[in-house]
Design a protein around this motif. Structure first.
Motif, short mmCIF file in Angstrom:
data_model
loop_
_atom_site.label_atom_id
_atom_site.label_comp_id
_atom_site.label_asym_id
_atom_site.label_seq_id
_atom_site.Cartn_x
_atom_site.Cartn_y
_atom_site.Cartn_z
N LEU A 129 0.83 -1.20 0.00
CA LEU A 129 0.00 0.00 0.00
C LEU A 129 0.86 1.25 0.00
N ASP A 133 -3.84 5.10 -1.89
CA ASP A 133 -4.57 3.86 -2.13
C ASP A 133 -5.75 3.78 -1.15
N VAL A 158 -3.70 5.46 3.87
CA VAL A 158 -4.67 5.08 2.84
C VAL A 158 -6.08 5.53 3.23
N ASP A 187 -9.50 3.00 -6.55
CA ASP A 187 -8.21 3.10 -5.85
C ASP A 187 -8.04 2.02 -4.78
N ARG A 189 -6.91 -1.22 -3.22
CA ARG A 189 -5.83 -2.15 -3.55
C ARG A 189 -5.81 -3.37 -2.63
#
Length: 417
Positions: A129, A133, A158, A187, A189
């Motif tokens: 990450l 993200d 994130v 976005d 992940r």
């Protein structure tokens, strides 16, 4: 009744015999006489209590308990003479036995103290990450895992996406819920996915959701804490690369043993523990628990042997039968909401209910107390479900049809109040 290693490790294709009783791979889920004999392989619960909260941890078979006691005696007698020498080779044999159960390579698993520690190892250690993200989790995920995912905002920079899964659920609307969330949040992940919810017992279509995530470049951390020993699956078939599992719930190992799985080519994507030297390529370096319960670890093969002697497929069928015995009998009854759908692909043995309008934690604590005080039925309340708190019912395969009928009658009675 002695469930010895010799009797349970029967030749391939032969039904094991235990204490003069044949354990049948094709045992009928509704054969009460057969399952009553299986129940004698375990210590009974307290008299007069209907124990329907077997999801916390599972009872060890008598043979497993006896092995655990022998292992405690040995470790207590030999102490560091054993722990610093013979234990090392013994643990590798235990690891190999556990890997065989999971149908993975031994170097892809490491032992933890439970499913929570396994999942926190993955969530906190995932190192792909970067700020900007996003990560995703759902309302039915386990509390500690949700807290860990939310913490990634602080420790990894994130964005955190939280979704509520549909209720009532279906195979398609569960897939659609994840697809919408991933489409709306490109976005993302990393995604947490619970294999079998500790809150409601819902089993989502894991294989399809994992494939959907992978197609969008999203890694999935699978929480299989309740699924192992209760449902039939392999991690490889599901396409899973990271998973946390527990051995003291439905496998029947002593409390304090879990497993973290990382597919061998993905091990570098989980950080080495800060208690280990950097750069260690082994999965073991991702977990550092300090001094472990040596006796509990040594007893894992005995627990697996007992589990396999009874058989995963018969256990799974029995758990679904007991669940259906009460859940489908009460479904549609005025004032009672069954939270897990009737589709057998979407549940195992665990299912939760709520009384209509009683959605607070206080409501459900009081309901749990009434079930026990008035009917001697032991359950547990669960929070965190988007539409309100509920009562979880988690029978063991050694519960009886009559006990499930008693629950049904109790719910009909309580719904009138």
């Amino acid at each position: 009744m002695d469930l010895s290693r010799r009797t349970i490790l029967a030749a391939a294709g032969a039904a094991p015999a235990v204490g003069g009783m044949a354990l049948a791979a094709d045992a009928r889920a509704d054969d009460e006489a057969y399952w009553a004999r299986v129940a004698t392989l375990f210590d009974p619960p307290p008299p007069g209590v209907i124990q329907l909260e077997n999801g916390y941890f599972g009872a060890m078979a008598r043979s497993t308990r006896a092995a655990f006691e022998r292992n405690i005696l040995r470790v207590n007698r030999e102490t560091s003479i054993y722990a610093r020498d013979a234990y090392v080779a013994d643990l590798e044999a235990v690891r190999a036995r556990c890997a065989k159960l999971l149908q993975v390579d031994a170097e892809e698993i490491a032992f933890t103290r439970g499913g929570t520690e396994s999942m926190v190892t993955l969530i906190g250690g995932y190192n792909r990450l970067k700020p900007g993200d996003a990560v995703l989790y759902a309302d039915l995920d386990y509390d500690s895992m949700k807290t860990s995912m939310a913490a990634l905002e602080r420790v990894r920079g994130v964005r955190v996406v939280r979704i509520d899964l549909p209720e009532p659920a279906s195979r398609q609307n569960l897939i659609d819920a994840y697809e919408r969330a991933l489409s709306a949040n490109p976005d993302v992940r990393l995604m947490l996915l619970t294999h079998l919810s500790n809150r409601t017992g819902l089993v989502p279509p894991v294989k399809e959701i994992v494939a959907l995530a992978k197609a969008r470049g999203v890694d999935v951390l699978l929480d299989s804490g309740h699924a192992l020993g209760q449902t039939e699956f392999t991690l490889r078939d599901l396409g899973v690369e990271f998973a946390g599992l527990g051995l003291h719930k439905w496998i029947g190992a002593p409390v304090g043993v879990g497993v973290v799985y990382i597919r061998k080519d993905r091990i570098p994507d989980i950080d080495v523990s800060i208690l280990e030297a950097p750069g260690n390529p082994r999965i073991d370096a991702r977990v550092h628990t300090g001094t472990v319960n040596f006796a509990a670890m040594l007893t894992v093969p005995d627990a697996i042997a007992a589990h396999e002697a009874i058989g995963l497929a018969p256990k799974a069928r029995r758990l679904r039968y007991l669940r259906d015995r009460w859940a489908e009998a009460i479904r549609g009854h005025p004032g009672v909401e069954v939270l897990t759908p009737p589709d057998p692909a979407l549940h195992a043995g665990i299912t939760s209910f709520r009384l209509t309008g009683r959605t607070s934690m206080d409501d459900n604590r009081a309901l749990r107390a009434r079930l026990f005080e008035r009917y001697r039925i032991f359950t547990i309340e669960r929070a965190g479900v988007a539409k309100g708190c509920c009562i979880r019912v988690s029978p063991s395969f050694v519960n009886t049809a009559a006990q499930m009928d008693a629950l049904t009658a109790a719910l009909r009675d309580l719904a009138k109040a």
